[in-house]
Motif scaffolding. Structure first.
Motif, PDB file in Angstrom:
ATOM      1  N   ARG A  11      39.489  52.857  58.182  1.00 38.71           N
ATOM      2  CA  ARG A  11      39.784  51.978  57.059  1.00 38.71           C
ATOM      3  C   ARG A  11      41.049  51.202  57.381  1.00 38.71           C
ATOM      4  NH1 ARG A  11      39.750  55.741  51.786  1.00 38.71           N
ATOM      5  NH2 ARG A  11      40.513  53.824  50.849  1.00 38.71           N
ATOM      6  N   THR A  12      41.081  49.971  56.967  1.00 41.90           N
ATOM      7  CA  THR A  12      42.285  49.167  57.115  1.00 41.90           C
ATOM      8  C   THR A  12      42.917  49.033  55.738  1.00 41.90           C
ATOM      9  OG1 THR A  12      41.324  47.928  58.941  1.00 41.90           O
ATOM     10  CG2 THR A  12      43.206  46.934  57.835  1.00 41.90           C
ATOM     11  N   LEU A  13      44.152  49.464  55.640  1.00 39.49           N
ATOM     12  CA  LEU A  13      44.893  49.395  54.381  1.00 39.49           C
ATOM     13  C   LEU A  13      45.965  48.328  54.548  1.00 39.49           C
ATOM     14  CD1 LEU A  13      45.203  53.248  53.916  1.00 39.49           C
ATOM     15  CD2 LEU A  13      43.463  51.728  52.963  1.00 39.49           C
ATOM     16  N   ASN A  14      45.896  47.309  53.725  1.00 41.43           N
ATOM     17  CA  ASN A  14      46.761  46.144  53.911  1.00 41.43           C
ATOM     18  C   ASN A  14      47.981  46.099  53.006  1.00 41.43           C
ATOM     19  OD1 ASN A  14      45.178  44.826  55.949  1.00 41.43           O
ATOM     20  ND2 ASN A  14      43.665  44.466  54.361  1.00 41.43           N
ATOM     21  N   THR A  15      47.938  46.785  51.882  1.00 43.29           N
ATOM     22  CA  THR A  15      49.059  46.687  50.938  1.00 43.29           C
ATOM     23  C   THR A  15      49.644  48.075  50.687  1.00 43.29           C
ATOM     24  OG1 THR A  15      47.704  47.039  48.962  1.00 43.29           O
ATOM     25  CG2 THR A  15      47.887  44.760  49.782  1.00 43.29           C
ATOM     26  N   GLU A  73      47.374  50.046  48.362  1.00 44.50           N
ATOM     27  CA  GLU A  73      46.199  50.638  49.017  1.00 44.50           C
ATOM     28  C   GLU A  73      46.585  51.891  49.786  1.00 44.50           C
ATOM     29  OE1 GLU A  73      44.856  47.355  51.390  1.00 44.50           O
ATOM     30  OE2 GLU A  73      43.319  46.796  49.926  1.00 44.50           O
ATOM     31  N   ILE A  74      47.712  51.838  50.473  1.00 43.95           N
ATOM     32  CA  ILE A  74      48.190  52.995  51.244  1.00 43.95           C
ATOM     33  C   ILE A  74      48.505  54.159  50.307  1.00 43.95           C
ATOM     34  CG2 ILE A  74      50.034  53.853  52.737  1.00 43.95           C
ATOM     35  CD1 ILE A  74      50.164  50.941  53.870  1.00 43.95           C
ATOM     36  N   TYR A  86      45.309  55.715  48.964  1.00 42.08           N
ATOM     37  CA  TYR A  86      44.639  56.516  49.991  1.00 42.08           C
ATOM     38  C   TYR A  86      45.349  57.859  50.172  1.00 42.08           C
ATOM     39  CZ  TYR A  86      43.240  58.272  54.516  1.00 42.08           C
ATOM     40  OH  TYR A  86      42.817  59.092  55.531  1.00 42.08           O
TER      41      TYR A  86
END
Length: 67
Positions: free
Chosen positions: A10-14, A17-18, A21
């Motif tokens: 998964r790519t977490l951009n903000t 979001e991190i 997660y």
């Protein structure tokens, strides 16, 4: 030692979001873990615990502080 493998990416951009997660992951680990919040435990071996984590009969407490 902790060994684990994950098969998803998964790519977490903000930061939100991190944080979401990490919160989800910790909640999942708590639900599946052998100990629940407030359970008393006996530390039978101090090997691998550096002095700044646990001293004598003092245990380790993980907590989620606001901010």
């Amino acid at each position: 030692m902790l060994t684990f493998s994950e098969s998803r990416q998964r790519t977490l951009n903000t930061p939100d979001e991190i944080a979401a997660y990490l919160g989800e992951t910790v909640r999942s680990m708590q639900e599946d873990g052998p100990f629940k919040s407030g359970d008393e435990v006996a530390i039978t071996s101090r090997s691998g615990l550096p002095p700044e984590i646990g001293v004598g009969d003092v245990g380790i407490m993980l907590c989620d502080l606001p901010n």
